[in-house]
Design a protein around this motif. Structure first.
Motif, short mmCIF file in Angstrom:
data_model
loop_
_atom_site.label_atom_id
_atom_site.label_comp_id
_atom_site.label_asym_id
_atom_site.label_seq_id
_atom_site.Cartn_x
_atom_site.Cartn_y
_atom_site.Cartn_z
N MET A 1 -16.47 -28.49 24.79
CA MET A 1 -17.45 -29.25 25.55
C MET A 1 -17.61 -28.67 26.96
N GLU A 2 -16.54 -28.12 27.51
CA GLU A 2 -16.58 -27.55 28.85
C GLU A 2 -17.55 -26.36 28.91
N LYS A 3 -17.57 -25.58 27.85
CA LYS A 3 -18.45 -24.41 27.79
C LYS A 3 -19.92 -24.83 27.78
N ALA A 4 -20.22 -25.92 27.09
CA ALA A 4 -21.60 -26.41 27.01
C ALA A 4 -22.08 -26.87 28.38
N LYS A 5 -21.19 -27.47 29.16
CA LYS A 5 -21.56 -27.93 30.51
C LYS A 5 -21.88 -26.74 31.41
N LYS A 6 -21.10 -25.67 31.28
CA LYS A 6 -21.35 -24.48 32.10
C LYS A 6 -22.69 -23.85 31.73
N VAL A 7 -22.98 -23.81 30.43
CA VAL A 7 -24.24 -23.24 29.98
C VAL A 7 -25.40 -24.07 30.50
N LEU A 8 -25.25 -25.39 30.44
CA LEU A 8 -26.32 -26.27 30.94
C LEU A 8 -26.50 -26.12 32.45
N LYS A 9 -25.41 -25.94 33.18
CA LYS A 9 -25.52 -25.73 34.63
C LYS A 9 -26.24 -24.43 34.94
N VAL A 10 -25.93 -23.38 34.20
CA VAL A 10 -26.59 -22.10 34.41
C VAL A 10 -28.08 -22.23 34.09
N LEU A 11 -28.40 -22.90 33.00
CA LEU A 11 -29.80 -23.09 32.65
C LEU A 11 -30.51 -23.94 33.70
N ALA A 12 -29.83 -24.94 34.25
CA ALA A 12 -30.43 -25.78 35.30
C ALA A 12 -30.70 -24.96 36.55
N VAL A 13 -29.78 -24.08 36.91
CA VAL A 13 -29.99 -23.23 38.09
C VAL A 13 -31.16 -22.29 37.85
N ILE A 14 -31.23 -21.70 36.67
CA ILE A 14 -32.35 -20.80 36.35
C ILE A 14 -33.67 -21.56 36.39
N ALA A 15 -33.69 -22.77 35.85
CA ALA A 15 -34.92 -23.57 35.87
C ALA A 15 -35.31 -23.94 37.30
N ALA A 16 -34.33 -24.25 38.14
CA ALA A 16 -34.62 -24.61 39.53
C ALA A 16 -35.18 -23.41 40.28
N VAL A 17 -34.62 -22.24 40.07
CA VAL A 17 -35.12 -21.03 40.74
C VAL A 17 -36.54 -20.72 40.26
N ALA A 18 -36.76 -20.86 38.97
CA ALA A 18 -38.11 -20.60 38.42
C ALA A 18 -39.12 -21.59 38.98
N ALA A 19 -38.73 -22.84 39.10
CA ALA A 19 -39.64 -23.86 39.64
C ALA A 19 -39.95 -23.58 41.12
N ALA A 20 -38.94 -23.18 41.87
CA ALA A 20 -39.16 -22.86 43.28
C ALA A 20 -40.08 -21.65 43.42
N ALA A 21 -39.87 -20.64 42.59
CA ALA A 21 -40.72 -19.44 42.64
C ALA A 21 -42.16 -19.79 42.28
N PHE A 22 -42.33 -20.65 41.29
CA PHE A 22 -43.67 -21.07 40.89
C PHE A 22 -44.34 -21.86 42.01
N GLY A 23 -43.58 -22.70 42.69
CA GLY A 23 -44.13 -23.46 43.82
C GLY A 23 -44.59 -22.55 44.94
N VAL A 24 -43.79 -21.53 45.25
CA VAL A 24 -44.18 -20.57 46.28
C VAL A 24 -45.43 -19.82 45.84
#
Length: 62
Positions: A1-24
């Motif tokens: 379960m710990e590995k799934a949380k890390k993967v989700l955190k990485v995906l959340a960071v990638i999504a946040a960066v993509a959203a910020a880039a799209f906003g800019v």
């Protein structure tokens, strides 16, 4: 379960960066579009350059 949380955190960071880039991107696109000058009929906007005329007399005093 710990590995799934890390993967989700990485995906959340990638999504946040993509959203910020799209906003800019959207902000820059709107800014550039607002600065565009619509050029209509070139004949209406033509300004002659009298310095190219043969009869041009400069009004400056040397």
């Amino acid at each position: 379960m710990e590995k799934a949380k890390k993967v989700l955190k990485v995906l959340a960071v990638i999504a946040a960066v993509a959203a910020a880039a799209f906003g800019v991107y959207i902000a820059v696109k709107k800014y550039v579009e607002s600065k565009k000058v619509v050029i209509g009929n070139d004949a209406e906007n033509y300004v002659s350059c009298s310095c190219c005329d043969d009869t041009f007399v400069s009004e400056t005093v040397a």
